[in-house]
Design a protein around this motif. Structure first.
Motif, PDB file in Angstrom:
ATOM      1  N   LEU A 113       0.828  -1.208   0.000  1.00  0.00           N
ATOM      2  CA  LEU A 113       0.000   0.000   0.000  1.00  0.00           C
ATOM      3  C   LEU A 113       0.860   1.255   0.000  1.00  0.00           C
ATOM      4  O   LEU A 113       0.428   2.311  -0.427  1.00  0.00           O
ATOM      5  CB  LEU A 113      -0.937   0.001   1.214  1.00  0.00           C
ATOM      6  N   ARG A 114       2.084   1.112   0.488  1.00  0.00           N
ATOM      7  CA  ARG A 114       2.982   2.254   0.530  1.00  0.00           C
ATOM      8  C   ARG A 114       3.747   2.404  -0.789  1.00  0.00           C
ATOM      9  O   ARG A 114       4.552   3.292  -0.940  1.00  0.00           O
ATOM     10  CB  ARG A 114       3.988   2.023   1.669  1.00  0.00           C
TER      11      ARG A 114
ATOM     12  N   ARG B 166     -11.701  -3.234   6.442  1.00  0.00           N
ATOM     13  CA  ARG B 166     -11.829  -1.804   6.136  1.00  0.00           C
ATOM     14  C   ARG B 166     -10.857  -0.981   6.978  1.00  0.00           C
ATOM     15  O   ARG B 166     -10.156  -0.110   6.470  1.00  0.00           O
ATOM     16  CB  ARG B 166     -13.244  -1.338   6.473  1.00  0.00           C
ATOM     17  N   ASP B 167     -10.843  -1.285   8.298  1.00  0.00           N
ATOM     18  CA  ASP B 167      -9.937  -0.584   9.216  1.00  0.00           C
ATOM     19  C   ASP B 167      -8.494  -0.766   8.782  1.00  0.00           C
ATOM     20  O   ASP B 167      -7.694   0.170   8.800  1.00  0.00           O
ATOM     21  CB  ASP B 167     -10.091  -1.128  10.639  1.00  0.00           C
ATOM     22  N   PRO B 176      -8.512   5.026  -2.530  1.00  0.00           N
ATOM     23  CA  PRO B 176      -9.791   4.415  -2.905  1.00  0.00           C
ATOM     24  C   PRO B 176      -9.628   3.327  -3.965  1.00  0.00           C
ATOM     25  O   PRO B 176     -10.288   2.291  -3.899  1.00  0.00           O
ATOM     26  CB  PRO B 176     -10.598   5.596  -3.453  1.00  0.00           C
ATOM     27  N   LEU B 177      -8.724   3.550  -4.928  1.00  0.00           N
ATOM     28  CA  LEU B 177      -8.516   2.543  -5.978  1.00  0.00           C
ATOM     29  C   LEU B 177      -7.877   1.286  -5.423  1.00  0.00           C
ATOM     30  O   LEU B 177      -8.255   0.166  -5.778  1.00  0.00           O
ATOM     31  CB  LEU B 177      -7.618   3.115  -7.072  1.00  0.00           C
ATOM     32  N   GLN B 178      -6.892   1.467  -4.527  1.00  0.00           N
ATOM     33  CA  GLN B 178      -6.264   0.302  -3.899  1.00  0.00           C
ATOM     34  C   GLN B 178      -7.287  -0.481  -3.098  1.00  0.00           C
ATOM     35  O   GLN B 178      -7.298  -1.706  -3.108  1.00  0.00           O
ATOM     36  CB  GLN B 178      -5.124   0.746  -2.970  1.00  0.00           C
ATOM     37  N   LEU B 183      -9.426  -5.029  -1.886  1.00  0.00           N
ATOM     38  CA  LEU B 183     -10.350  -5.465  -0.844  1.00  0.00           C
ATOM     39  C   LEU B 183     -11.761  -5.698  -1.374  1.00  0.00           C
ATOM     40  O   LEU B 183     -12.317  -6.784  -1.235  1.00  0.00           O
ATOM     41  CB  LEU B 183     -10.374  -4.435   0.291  1.00  0.00           C
ATOM     42  N   GLN B 184     -12.342  -4.669  -2.001  1.00  0.00           N
ATOM     43  CA  GLN B 184     -13.758  -4.775  -2.338  1.00  0.00           C
ATOM     44  C   GLN B 184     -14.014  -5.801  -3.430  1.00  0.00           C
ATOM     45  O   GLN B 184     -14.957  -6.583  -3.337  1.00  0.00           O
ATOM     46  CB  GLN B 184     -14.295  -3.400  -2.750  1.00  0.00           C
ATOM     47  N   ILE B 185     -13.182  -5.796  -4.475  1.00  0.00           N
ATOM     48  CA  ILE B 185     -13.421  -6.733  -5.572  1.00  0.00           C
ATOM     49  C   ILE B 185     -13.249  -8.191  -5.120  1.00  0.00           C
ATOM     50  O   ILE B 185     -14.139  -9.007  -5.345  1.00  0.00           O
ATOM     51  CB  ILE B 185     -12.574  -6.364  -6.807  1.00  0.00           C
TER      52      ILE B 185
END
Lengths: 263, 277
Positions: A113-114, B166-167, B176-178, B183-185
């Motif tokens: 993520l970073r 989510r946390d 948001p894209l990451q 996660l969401q997909i």
């Protein structure tokens, strides 16, 4: 001797985390916490102990930037108000591993993520996997692991970014006692090496006494700090500490404070 | 430290779970049914314009293979184009819904209205509007019925994201894209695949029903027209042959999606894992 009341750390360490007049009220009007004041020194291992509803998890979430205080200030390292603390590692109550990712990728996540590439991340990921004893399970999926191993993976993920602050929210509450004891020892061992600041939330008096240098005892409705108790026990602890008279005394002392408040 | 991965059971599988039994049982039942059918037709000497024997249907499948396969391809094209559009439209719309609550509350009701109105009642209207392009009417009809299960399942999937996860994403500063991609997909995938199974079947139903309702006017006609025309001419064996192709298509697509779903989910999702009890 153990000391009650305000923090009088013998060693004057610089402050890593500070809560000043911090309060949390939820939108429903529930007064969850505070106002509380709390200062935690760099490299210190502090346990927050108290019954459910005392706001200990809420306090931890505020330090991480996952929740915002209704009043007061939270200072932790370089983290800005309302922004998650990037240099903090967080271990949730559940392992919260992504079930579709292998252990390796789960541990890699914070670095990914970073924006760190896989090849750049490899040494760090492999180092923390080895530290928690999961080097042979890098390719396993979370569902193939036992509860204890999942939690180890979760700890590895929290450590991979080399945090200066480790926040742990009842991480071992769901584990059986033998596994919990083993993970307690492993955590202490890792902390001896890494010397990050640890804030560890638990409802177990015994776990708190075994792990912490200082115990913050909290009460519920509203969440508040009852007492702070320094654990003047050897820094290097092992199972013999669990059987010592000193350990019993400290457990009794913390329990008494909690019982007093419940009356 | 704990060791040993969960191992697969070595104990023999229960009788009904053995692959041979799972294949043999339905095959035997089908053979008995077809055999009984064949025997009945031959003994009662039923004329083939009332009830053709299975062997007669197979003969027709072969002798009329040119017309039948042309019609089959038309139906397959309609079905898969509609399904493709439904997947693209449903997923994009669900992602937009998850990004904007306002979009969701404004656009979900019309989607529901479209879904609950019987397709056969909408089809004539579409053919009035688009009469000169009958293939577009068929495509739209099949799309309308296939779209909703994709949309509603994907929306449910996107909403089912675990709070802890989510946390986690917030804590480590995911964009948001990451968050969508990592996660969401994956979280919505099991829901989406369930929707896909339903949608594929409905796309086939839509393609057939619309052709019945609209009549495929043009040169390119699908299996529904074959069934209708054969019915007018009392060519009942051909009706059965076309019907067999429709059923086969439905079954084949179902298994295809089931295989896709197992391949995507089996490493991690409970639904695709056989548990030793």
């Amino acid at each position: 001797m153990a000391q009650t009341s305000t923090p009088t750390h013998a060693d004057k360490r610089p402050t890593a985390v500070e809560l000043i007049g911090v309060e949390k009220r939820f939108s429903g009007g529930v007064h969850a916490l505070g106002p509380i004041d709390l200062a935690i020194g760099r490299g210190e291992f502090v346990c927050l102990v108290g019954p459910s509803g005392c706001g200990k998890s809420t306090a931890l979430r505020m330090v991480a930037g996952l929740a915002t205080p209704t009043a007061g200030t939270v200072r932790s390292g370089g983290h800005q108000k309302g922004q998650p603390a990037s240099e903090a590692g967080y271990v949730f109550q559940e392992p919260t591993l992504l079930p579709w990712s292998r252990v390796w990728d789960n541990v890699y996540l914070p670095l990914r993520l970073r924006g760190v590439s896989r090849s750049e991340a490899r040494p760090a990921v492999e180092r923390v996997l080895a530290q928690v004893g999961l080097e042979d399970f890098a390719k396993a999926y979370p569902r193939q692991l036992s509860g204890g191993m999942k939690m180890r993976a979760s700890i590895a993920r929290a450590l991979v970014g080399e945090p200066s602050l480790l926040l742990m929210d009842e991480p071992f509450a769901a584990l059986d006692e033998q596994t919990r004891f083993r993970l307690n020892n492993d955590l202490l061992h890792l902390w001896q090496e890494g010397r990050w600041t640890v804030i560890f939330v638990t409802h177990s008096v015994y776990e708190a006494v075994y792990l912490a240098e200082r115990i913050v005892v909290m009460a519920a409705r509203p969440g508040r700090v009852l007492a702070e108790i320094a654990v003047d026990a050897p820094a290097v602890r092992d199972e013999s500490f669990r059987r010592s008279v000193r350990y019993d005394e400290l457990c009794r002392k913390v329990s008494e404070v909690l019982l007093e408040a419940a009356r | 430290m704990e060791k040993q991965l969960v191992t697969l059971p070595n104990a023999p599988l229960p009788f009904v779970d053995r692959l041979a039994v799972r294949i043999a049982a339905p095959v035997i039942v089908a053979a008995l049914a077809l055999g009984g059918w064949e025997a009945y037709v031959r003994i009662a000497e039923t004329p083939s314009y009332i009830l053709p024997a299975p062997t007669k249907i197979v003969q027709t499948l072969w002798s009329d293979r040119a017309e039948l396969s042309a019609a089959w391809i038309v139906t397959l094209k309609t079905m898969f184009s509609a399904l493709g559009l439904a997947v693209a439209g449903g997923v994009v719309m669900a992602v937009l819904f998850s990004a904007s609550r306002l979009l969701e509350i404004s656009l979900f009701p019309p989607a529901v209205v479209l879904q609950v109105t019987p397709l056969i009642a909408i089809a004539p209207l579409l053919s009035v509007w688009l009469g000169d392009q009958p293939w577009l009417v068929l495509l739209l009809c099949a799309f309308i019925v296939a779209f909703f299960p994709i949309l509603s399942n994907t929306v449910a999937g996107l909403q089912s994201v675990d709070h802890g996860h989510r946390d986690l994403m917030r804590l480590y500063g995911a964009s948001p894209l990451q968050r969508l991609w990592m996660l969401q997909i994956p979280s919505m995938l099991p829901y989406f695949l369930t929707g896909l199974k339903v949608a594929a079947n409905l796309a086939l139903v839509g393609a057939i029903v619309a052709e019945f309702a609209v009549g495929a006017g043009g040169k390119q006609t699908g299996l529904a027209s074959t069934i209708l025309e054969s019915g007018f001419r009392l060519e009942v064996p051909r009706m059965f042959a076309a019907l067999a192709l429709v059923s086969f298509t439905g079954v084949a697509v179902y298994f295809l999606i089931h295989a896709l779903s197992t391949w995507l989910l089996s490493p991690w999702h409970d639904s695709a894992v056989r548990r030793d009890t």
